[in-house]
Each structure stands twice: as structure tokens, then as C-alpha cells.
Design a protein around this motif. Structure first.
Motif, PDB file in Angstrom:
ATOM      1  N   VAL A   1     -31.262  55.851  -7.161  1.00 28.54           N
ATOM      2  CA  VAL A   1     -32.125  56.018  -5.989  1.00 28.54           C
ATOM      3  C   VAL A   1     -31.355  56.804  -4.936  1.00 28.54           C
ATOM      4  N   SER A   2     -30.102  56.466  -4.760  1.00 26.28           N
ATOM      5  CA  SER A   2     -29.254  57.006  -3.704  1.00 26.28           C
ATOM      6  C   SER A   2     -28.668  58.371  -4.071  1.00 26.28           C
ATOM      7  N   ARG A   3     -27.691  58.785  -3.274  1.00 23.48           N
ATOM      8  CA  ARG A   3     -26.965  60.028  -3.551  1.00 23.48           C
ATOM      9  C   ARG A   3     -25.869  59.832  -4.607  1.00 23.48           C
ATOM     10  N   ARG A   4     -25.728  58.610  -5.098  1.00 28.31           N
ATOM     11  CA  ARG A   4     -24.630  58.316  -6.020  1.00 28.31           C
ATOM     12  C   ARG A   4     -24.565  59.324  -7.165  1.00 28.31           C
ATOM     13  N   HIS A   5     -25.707  59.595  -7.787  1.00 27.91           N
ATOM     14  CA  HIS A   5     -25.766  60.571  -8.873  1.00 27.91           C
ATOM     15  C   HIS A   5     -26.218  61.905  -8.264  1.00 27.91           C
ATOM     16  N   PRO A   6     -25.331  62.874  -8.164  1.00 27.11           N
ATOM     17  CA  PRO A   6     -25.666  64.113  -7.448  1.00 27.11           C
ATOM     18  C   PRO A   6     -26.710  64.983  -8.147  1.00 27.11           C
ATOM     19  N   ILE A   7     -26.917  64.772  -9.458  1.00 28.32           N
ATOM     20  CA  ILE A   7     -27.912  65.559 -10.189  1.00 28.32           C
ATOM     21  C   ILE A   7     -29.189  64.752 -10.389  1.00 28.32           C
ATOM     22  N   ASN A   8     -29.055  63.558 -10.994  1.00 34.47           N
ATOM     23  CA  ASN A   8     -30.208  62.705 -11.252  1.00 34.47           C
ATOM     24  C   ASN A   8     -30.279  61.587 -10.219  1.00 34.47           C
ATOM     25  N   GLY A   9     -30.749  61.930  -9.042  1.00 36.44           N
ATOM     26  CA  GLY A   9     -30.897  60.947  -7.974  1.00 36.44           C
ATOM     27  C   GLY A   9     -32.172  61.223  -7.198  1.00 36.44           C
ATOM     28  N   TYR A  10     -32.872  60.165  -6.798  1.00 39.72           N
ATOM     29  CA  TYR A  10     -34.164  60.350  -6.139  1.00 39.72           C
ATOM     30  C   TYR A  10     -34.044  60.898  -4.728  1.00 39.72           C
ATOM     31  N   VAL A  11     -32.913  60.696  -4.080  1.00 36.87           N
ATOM     32  CA  VAL A  11     -32.708  61.361  -2.786  1.00 36.87           C
ATOM     33  C   VAL A  11     -32.788  62.873  -2.976  1.00 36.87           C
ATOM     34  N   ASN A  12     -32.192  63.339  -4.054  1.00 35.47           N
ATOM     35  CA  ASN A  12     -32.248  64.784  -4.336  1.00 35.47           C
ATOM     36  C   ASN A  12     -33.628  65.224  -4.800  1.00 35.47           C
TER      37      ASN A  12
ATOM     38  N   VAL B   1     -30.763  57.016   4.023  1.00 32.72           N
ATOM     39  CA  VAL B   1     -31.445  57.915   3.107  1.00 32.72           C
ATOM     40  C   VAL B   1     -31.787  57.196   1.794  1.00 32.72           C
ATOM     41  N   THR B   2     -30.930  56.257   1.391  1.00 33.61           N
ATOM     42  CA  THR B   2     -31.225  55.459   0.195  1.00 33.61           C
ATOM     43  C   THR B   2     -32.480  54.625   0.407  1.00 33.61           C
ATOM     44  N   SER B   3     -32.587  54.009   1.578  1.00 35.54           N
ATOM     45  CA  SER B   3     -33.770  53.220   1.907  1.00 35.54           C
ATOM     46  C   SER B   3     -35.019  54.095   1.911  1.00 35.54           C
ATOM     47  N   MET B   4     -34.920  55.289   2.456  1.00 42.21           N
ATOM     48  CA  MET B   4     -36.073  56.202   2.505  1.00 42.21           C
ATOM     49  C   MET B   4     -36.536  56.570   1.092  1.00 42.21           C
ATOM     50  N   ALA B   5     -35.579  56.886   0.233  1.00 48.70           N
ATOM     51  CA  ALA B   5     -35.922  57.252  -1.149  1.00 48.70           C
ATOM     52  C   ALA B   5     -36.515  56.054  -1.882  1.00 48.70           C
ATOM     53  N   TYR B   6     -35.935  54.873  -1.672  1.00 50.41           N
ATOM     54  CA  TYR B   6     -36.442  53.662  -2.319  1.00 50.41           C
ATOM     55  C   TYR B   6     -37.892  53.394  -1.913  1.00 50.41           C
ATOM     56  N   GLN B   7     -38.164  53.477  -0.622  1.00 49.16           N
ATOM     57  CA  GLN B   7     -39.517  53.205  -0.143  1.00 49.16           C
ATOM     58  C   GLN B   7     -40.533  54.177  -0.758  1.00 49.16           C
TER      59      GLN B   7
ATOM     60  N   GLU C   1     -32.876  48.238  -8.726  1.00 49.04           N
ATOM     61  CA  GLU C   1     -31.802  47.280  -8.991  1.00 49.04           C
ATOM     62  C   GLU C   1     -30.588  48.019  -9.548  1.00 49.04           C
ATOM     63  N   HIS C   2     -29.399  47.629  -9.077  1.00 47.66           N
ATOM     64  CA  HIS C   2     -28.140  48.289  -9.467  1.00 47.66           C
ATOM     65  C   HIS C   2     -28.131  49.778  -9.080  1.00 47.66           C
ATOM     66  N   ASP C   3     -29.001  50.150  -8.123  1.00 50.40           N
ATOM     67  CA  ASP C   3     -29.172  51.567  -7.767  1.00 50.40           C
ATOM     68  C   ASP C   3     -29.546  52.379  -9.010  1.00 50.40           C
ATOM     69  N   MET C   4     -30.444  51.833  -9.822  1.00 52.69           N
ATOM     70  CA  MET C   4     -30.879  52.485 -11.048  1.00 52.69           C
ATOM     71  C   MET C   4     -32.382  52.722 -11.043  1.00 52.69           C
ATOM     72  N   VAL C   5     -32.765  53.767 -11.763  1.00 50.14           N
ATOM     73  CA  VAL C   5     -34.154  54.152 -11.957  1.00 50.14           C
ATOM     74  C   VAL C   5     -34.376  54.273 -13.463  1.00 50.14           C
ATOM     75  N   ASP C   6     -35.608  54.142 -13.911  1.00 49.14           N
ATOM     76  CA  ASP C   6     -36.006  54.266 -15.315  1.00 49.14           C
ATOM     77  C   ASP C   6     -35.733  52.973 -16.070  1.00 49.14           C
ATOM     78  N   LYS C   7     -35.938  53.030 -17.401  1.00 51.96           N
ATOM     79  CA  LYS C   7     -35.747  51.846 -18.235  1.00 51.96           C
ATOM     80  C   LYS C   7     -34.463  52.057 -19.051  1.00 51.96           C
TER      81      LYS C   7
END
Length: 527
Positions: free
Chosen positions: A251-262, A275-281, A328-334
Motif C-alpha cells: 500500500v505504502s511507498r515500501r515497494h517502489p515499483i509495485n506500490g499503491y501510492v505509486n 500518504v500510506t493512509s491516503m492510498a489505503y483509504q 495487512e502487513h502492508d500487503m496487497v493481493d492474495k
């Protein structure tokens, strides 16, 4: 007079017997990536948002399974398992690289033997024609959210039997399901319908009418979205956290390529937590708007059944093809074996046999779906199926020989969402995961997302470190403390590994065919 009375009794007995023998209709409803914790009746942080009132009502009238799990948490393999009652290596569908064979459509084949008229409508996604069904109208591939295209029986020869539609997929699929039930060929027969939504699969394109839903609401955020210092292992974080920017879409900037902020292109100057909260929402609201669209359509469908006198004599099962990481765990997908991804919703409604408002905590998995449906239809479960019928559980029984643990495996490695290959086992109390960190097919590695060029310009997949993770689910339900290296759990680990080895052998899930993986398993089994 006596003769007349005798004939009357005989007629009444025949009528009563016919009524007794009348088989129930069966409807299996499945959404794509609908996490159990995004259903109100399952509780959790999202329940107060009331995203699924119609599903919650269905659940209150039947049985909710609290411990239903997927065995391979991606769409095509899970659907193949649901159709075959087999684990991935047995049905030969490890990932997306090969189609299910038409002759492997065991579930509808067996149901038809019991005199049912059969249909599948909506998402299919096992890359073959649904020939075993009397009728089908299935999305082409993943399908589109808007104006989807279907392959439809009776409209020519597959794959040229294309039917176009207008509208949102959830609405279109529901209309098709209603129309089939209403206009089916033989109304003297009981029917079996597989009614499958595309939603809420990524990218969460909801119908415009849901734009205002949750617009002014802050969706609760998981604590481990921001901090989880004791979570994971070298297989998921890397040595000294060297892989935290490469493993798992964030969700966050943690993953610079596959991240929802990006993905959402949010202003780079905004601080990380904000920014993590904004992307999560944005992510959660889009997801839940798709869920709301599914639930509203289910309300419409259930009302249709009631209006036509079908609701009481119809077994209705609601599930998903797997769960979903919702931050959860700053993760997206299954794909992960973590709880939110591995857990599936499973709700069963059948007023004639199931006590309303019941919950069941026995461990079931998606190999059980086909055996259960066949059993409920009055058939005999084929020996080639590896799952078990849960019919005894629906009656409130607890069989002595029921499984105490369930096996899970993600066969791909660093594809799509950069998740390492892993397998493991989950009991009522613990979860043991082994990240072996390799792709199963060394000849396919050039197609993978996390690849590096070698000096000869061929592609190789970067291995990730093998490692173990153990979670004590009673003390740590959110799986934030890996206790594998804690000596207090040594005896638990020994027992779990013994069961893990037993199930891998019993279900044909060993790596005998993949020696490059088996070598790692052997080397790290006792580490």
C-alpha cells in the motif's frame, strides 16, 4: 367405499413420497477475491461499515464456517480445485500456464448424474470450454468490469460463440443468472447453478452509483500496515531487511515499483504515514464499493428466489476463490499463506436441514467443495477426489477422523506481486510456513516480473532466501510475531513438520518432480 379409501391413501402416500424425494436445487455463488473479513458476519475491523447486509442475512439463516481455507491462493488453481476436488499437483493446475482439461470438470459431471439441470454463469477462468454444463455464459478470460463479453452456449461454436453485454459485470451476471433460472429448459428437474462474480477482483472498477458509498467515512486501518518489527523472516524481508523494498506489492511507498501510492500517483511530497493512509483509504473504498455491488445484486437474486417459491428448497452456498490482503502487513493481493489471503468465506443456507444462526469452527478447504455439493445432490463422491464432504458438519456432527490441519502452497515465485514460492500447514492453533524461494518451472523464468539479465542476456529469476515462519494464532491472530526461533515452540515445530510431511505425501504435493526445490527442502527442513 373401502376401495376408494384405499386408493385415496395410496395417492396421498405417493404424493408424500414424491415430495420427500424431491431434491433441493443447489446454487453455488462465488466472488473473486472476496475476503472473509470484508463480510459483516465474519466480524473484524470492517464489520461496522455494514458492507454485506444481504450476505449477513443469508448467514443468519444458515451456517457460517469460520475456518475455511484455500489450498493455492490464486484464481485459476483455486477454481480448478473447486471443480475437481483435488490439490493442484493432482489436477495439474499449479498456476495460469495451462488450461483445465474439459474431461476434468468432475463436479458438474457428477451433479448431472443425479438428474440436475446445470449451468455456470459469470467468471470461469480455467481456460477451457465448460462443456460439462447444460448451459454456460462465462466471461472471456478475466472479463471486463464494464460491458463484458461472454462465451455462451447456443450462440455458435466455442470460442466464436461470443455474446456482448452492456452494463457493470455484477449487474449483467445477476440478470443472466435470474433469466436462466426463470427460463431453463426443464423445470421438472432440480437445478445446479454456479453463479460467479468478477468483483471484487483488482482493479476494483465499481458501478458509478457507488461513488458516494463510504465517501465521508474513514475505513479502519490495520495496525500492521505501519509497524510489525517481529513479523516475517529472511524469506520475506531478506537478510538485514535487504528485501523489504522488493517483496510483496505494498500500500505504502515500501515497494517502489509495485506500490499503491505509486499506482495512484499521490503527491511525492506528502509524508510517508500520511500518504500510506491516503492510498489505503482509496484502495479499501474502491474494493468495498465492488463488494457492495455484489451484495446488492445478491439481495436482488435472493428476492427473485423468494418471489418464485424457490428459496426454501434451495441450498445456497456463498464463497470466494480465495481471500485477499487488505493492507495487512502492508500487503496487497492474495497468494500469501497469511490469514487474510488464505481464509475463504463459506456460508451455507438450507432451512430444511441447517439450524439458523449456527457457526462451525472445523477446518475445511476448497478440495471439500465438490465432494460436498455432490453429496448434497445425492451422489457418491468419486475416489479420485481428495477432499471430503462436509455434509456431516452441516448436521452439527464432529467426525472423529476430520482433518486437524490444512495444507497450502503458492507455486509461483516473484510473479505479478513479487511473492516468494512457499508452502505450509495451518492447524486450529498454529501456522507453519516454509519459504523455499524458487519458481517451479526453470524453463519459464524469463516471463517473470522480478528478473535480472545474465551476462549472456538470458533472464533468470532471483532466488530468495529459504526460511521458516511460525505463528501462534491464539496469542498472535494477526501474525506479527514469528516465533520459529523461540525454543519454547520446538516440540510444536516437530509435530507440525511431521504433519506437513504426511500431507505433502498423501496429497501428491511433494517436490519429486522438481528436484531443484526438493534439494532446498531437504537442506533446510531441520534448520
Amino acid at each position: 367405499m373401502r376401495k376408494y379409501f384405499y386408493l385415496l391413501l395410496l395417492g396421498l402416500a405417493s404424493f408424500t413420497n414424491a415430495q420427500t424425494l424431491k431434491k433441493p436445487n443447489i446454487i453455488y455463488i462465488m466472488s473473486d477475491d472476496h475476503a472473509a473479513h470484508a463480510i459483516g458476519k465474519y466480524g473484524g475491523r470492517l464489520a461496522f461499515l455494514n458492507p454485506t447486509p444481504n450476505l449477513d442475512q443469508l448467514a443468519s439463516e444458515g451456517m457460517v464456517f469460520e475456518n475455511c481455507f484455500v489450498t493455492n491462493s490464486i484464481c485459476t488453481p483455486s477454481r480448478a480445485t473447486i471443480l475437481t476436488g483435488q490439490y493442484s499437483q493432482t489436477n495439474n493446475i499449479l498456476d495460469f500456464s495451462r488450461p483445465l482439461k474439459t474431461e476434468q470438470q468432475y463436479l458438474p459431471q457428477e451433479i448431472k448424474k443425479q438428474g440436475y439441470e446445470t449451468a455456470v454463469i459469470g467468471k470461469w477462468h480455467v481456460m477451457c470450454e465448460p462443456t460439462a454444463f447444460d448451459f454456460y455464459s462465462v466471461l472471456k478470460g478475466q472479463g471486463k468490469y464494464f460491458n463484458p463479453t461472454f462465451y455462451e452456449k447456443g450462440n455458435g461454436v466455442y470460442p466464436n460463440n461470443i455474446v456482448k453485454s452492456t452494463g457493470h459485470s455484477s449487474d449483467v451476471i445477476t440478470e443472466k443468472a435470474i433469466n436462466w433460472v426463470k427460463n431453463r429448459d426443464n423445470k421438472d428437474k432440480p437445478f445446479f447453478l454456479m453463479y460467479h462474480f468478477k468483483a471484487p477482483h483488482d482493479w476494483f472498477e465499481y458501478a458509478p452509483r457507488y461513488e458516494g458509498y463510504l465517501a465521508d467515512t474513514k475505513v479502519p486501518e490495520p495496525e500492521n500496515l505501519y509497524s510489525q518489527p517481529n513479523w516475517g523472516s529472511e524469506g520475506t524481508r531478506g537478510k538485514n531487511d535487504s528485501l523489504i523494498h522488493e517483496i510483496g506489492t505494498s500500500v505504502s511507498r515500501r515497494h517502489p515499483i509495485n506500490g499503491y501510492v505509486n499506482y495512484y500517483k499521490i503527491d511525492e511530497s506528502i509524508p510517508d504515514k500520511e500518504v500510506t493512509s491516503m492510498a489505503y483509504q482509496k484502495y479499501l473504498k474502491s474494493y468495498l464499493r465492488c463488494v457492495k455491488g455484489v451484495d446488492d445484486n445478491l439481495g436482488k437474486f435472493f428476492q427473485f428466489l423468494k418471489n418464485n417459491g424457490l428459496y426454501e428448497n434451495t441450498i445456497i452456498i456463498y464463497s470466494a476463490d480465495q481471500g485477499m490482503m487488505l493492507g495487512e502487513h502492508d500487503m496487497v493481493d492474495k497468494r500469501w499463506m497469511y490469514e487474510e489471503s488464505m481464509r475463504m468465506p463459506f456460508i451455507v443456507h438450507y432451512p430444511k436441514q441447517i439450524k439458523a444462526g449456527t457457526r462451525n469452527d472445523m477446518i475445511i478447504n476448497n478440495t471439500d467443495f465438490a465432494p460436498t455439493l455432490i453429496d448434497l445432490a445425492g451422489g457418491i463422491v468419486p475416489q479420485k477426489m481428495q477432499g471430503k464432504s462436509i455434509k456431516p458438519l452441516l448436521k452439527g456432527k464432529k467426525p472423529r477422523n476430520w482433518r486437524m490441519a490444512t495444507y497450502n502452497r503458492y507455486w509461483l515465485h516473484l510473479t505479478h506481486h513479487d511473492i516468494p514460492g512457499h508452502f505450509g500447514i495451518r492447524t486450529q492453533d498454529y501456522k507453519l510456513i516454509f519459504f523455499y524461494g524458487r519458481h517451479w518451472d526453470l524453463n519459464e523464468t524469463g516471463k517473470l516480473s522480478r528478473a535480472w539479465l545474465t551476462p549472456d542476456k538470458s533472464f533468470v529469476v532471483r532466488p530468495t532466501p529459504p526460511s521458516w515462519e511460525l505463528y501462534d494464532l491464539n496469542k498472535d491472530p494477526h501474525e506479527v510475531n514469528n516465533v520459529y526461533d523461540n525454543p519454547a515452540y520446538a516440540h510444536i515445530i516437530t509435530k507440525l513438520k511431521k504433519e506437513l510431511k504426511r500431507q505433502r505425501k498423501m496429497y501428491n504435493e511433494t517436490d519429486d518432480a522438481y528436484p531443484h526445490i526438493q534439494k532446498i527442502v531437504d537442506e533446510y527442513w531441520d534448520k
